[in-house]
Write a protein that holds these residues in place. Structure first.
Motif: not given
Length: 306
Positions: A202-210, A215-225
């Motif tokens: 999840v943290l790897s995905n967040i880093s990539a999304s940032i 933002n759409t992917k980052l919002q989903s990543d936030l829920q996963d976090l």
């Protein structure tokens, strides 16, 4: 008419010496008790007491072992609890950074890169937490013999997987009471999730999304976090309940040890004032026996012929 039995000088001497010998033997026994502080110095002193003492000593050793096992288990669980608490704090920081990364209207490319870099550092630190060791064993690796539970480069789990249907061979437990075993380890996937949907992914995905400004992917990543954070909190709660269980069992073992020690003392240890009094009475008795013997054994005809 029946005459009385003949009493000779020899028989008198023999009886006097026998009585004195018994008196000396009793005095020696009391002296042994005073010197050792124990009522039982050899099995013949009290066969029944010896059996009871051996049984109580065995029970005391068992209680001491339970207490030592509990101490070791508390060491494992304390390490887990401290590590998970630190990891939870870091996850909260990562969440703050993720929320900050959603503000694309105010963030620039350099700011997003800085946020992504800090997320990467948080992930690296969390992998380090996941490789925490106690007594040179990884606490999140199950019963693995490897020095680490996670690959530091990829963040992939390399430890053993916990199987609830086969607890004895897939976990680390400590016996802290009669028939009571408590698990003292926690595998990485139970705390941080698996390699595909867990915290590190999840943290790897967040880093990539940032970095991508998605933002759409980052919002989903936030829920996963958030899900990973909740999983971490559940793990902390479980560790806390196990810690309390072992603490209670340790207290029970110590209470039992105190009770057994008291019972053992009642069987083995002397009553010092009483034993000192017995010793004084025995010395007085011996002196009286010597005086009586001196009067009974009168000079014989041989003494007059010398």
């Amino acid at each position: 008419m029946i005459g009385g039995g003949r009493v000779t000088e020899g028989s008198i001497h023999t009886r006097v010496l026998a009585n004195l010998q018994r008196n000396l033997a009793k005095g020696a026994q009391i002296q042994d008790q005073l010197s050792s502080g124990k009522q039982i110095n050899r099995p013949s002193d009290s066969p029944a007491g010896t059996v009871s003492a051996l049984q109580l000593r065995a029970e005391a050793r068992t209680s001491e072992q339970y207490s030592r096992n509990a101490d070791d288990g508390l060491g494992w669980l304390g390490t887990l609890e401290d590590t998970l608490s630190s990891a939870s704090t870091l996850v909260n920081r990562a969440r703050d950074l993720t929320v900050q990364g959603l503000n694309t209207s105010t963030n620039g490319t350099q700011a997003n890169e800085a946020l992504a870099l800090e997320i990467d550092q948080a992930r690296e630190a969390l992998v380090g937490y996941a490789n925490t060791r106690y007594l040179d064993r990884p606490v999140f690796g199950g019963n693995t013999a490897d020095p680490e539970a996670y690959d530091r480069t990829t963040g992939a789990y390399t430890g053993n997987t916990y199987d609830p249907n086969n607890v004895a061979t897939t976990s680390v437990s400590r016996t802290v009471g009669s028939g009571v075993k408590v698990r003292v380890d926690m595998t990485g996937p139970e705390a941080f999730g698996d390699d595909t949907t867990g915290l590190f992914k999840v943290l790897s995905n967040i880093s990539a999304s940032i970095r991508a400004g998605d933002n759409t992917k980052l919002q989903s990543d936030l829920q996963d976090l958030d899900k990973s954070g909740n999983k971490l909190k559940s793990a902390i709660s479980e560790i806390g309940s196990r810690y309390n269980r072992i603490t209670q069992m340790k207290e029970s073992a110590q209470d039992r040890l105190l009770s057994v020690t008291t019972q053992l003392s009642d069987i083995e240890d002397i009553d010092l004032p009483k034993t000192i009094m017995d010793m004084q009475l025995q010395q007085t008795s011996y002196q009286a026996a010597l005086a009586a013997g001196a009067k009974v054994i009168q000079p014989s005809l041989i003494d007059f012929l010398r």
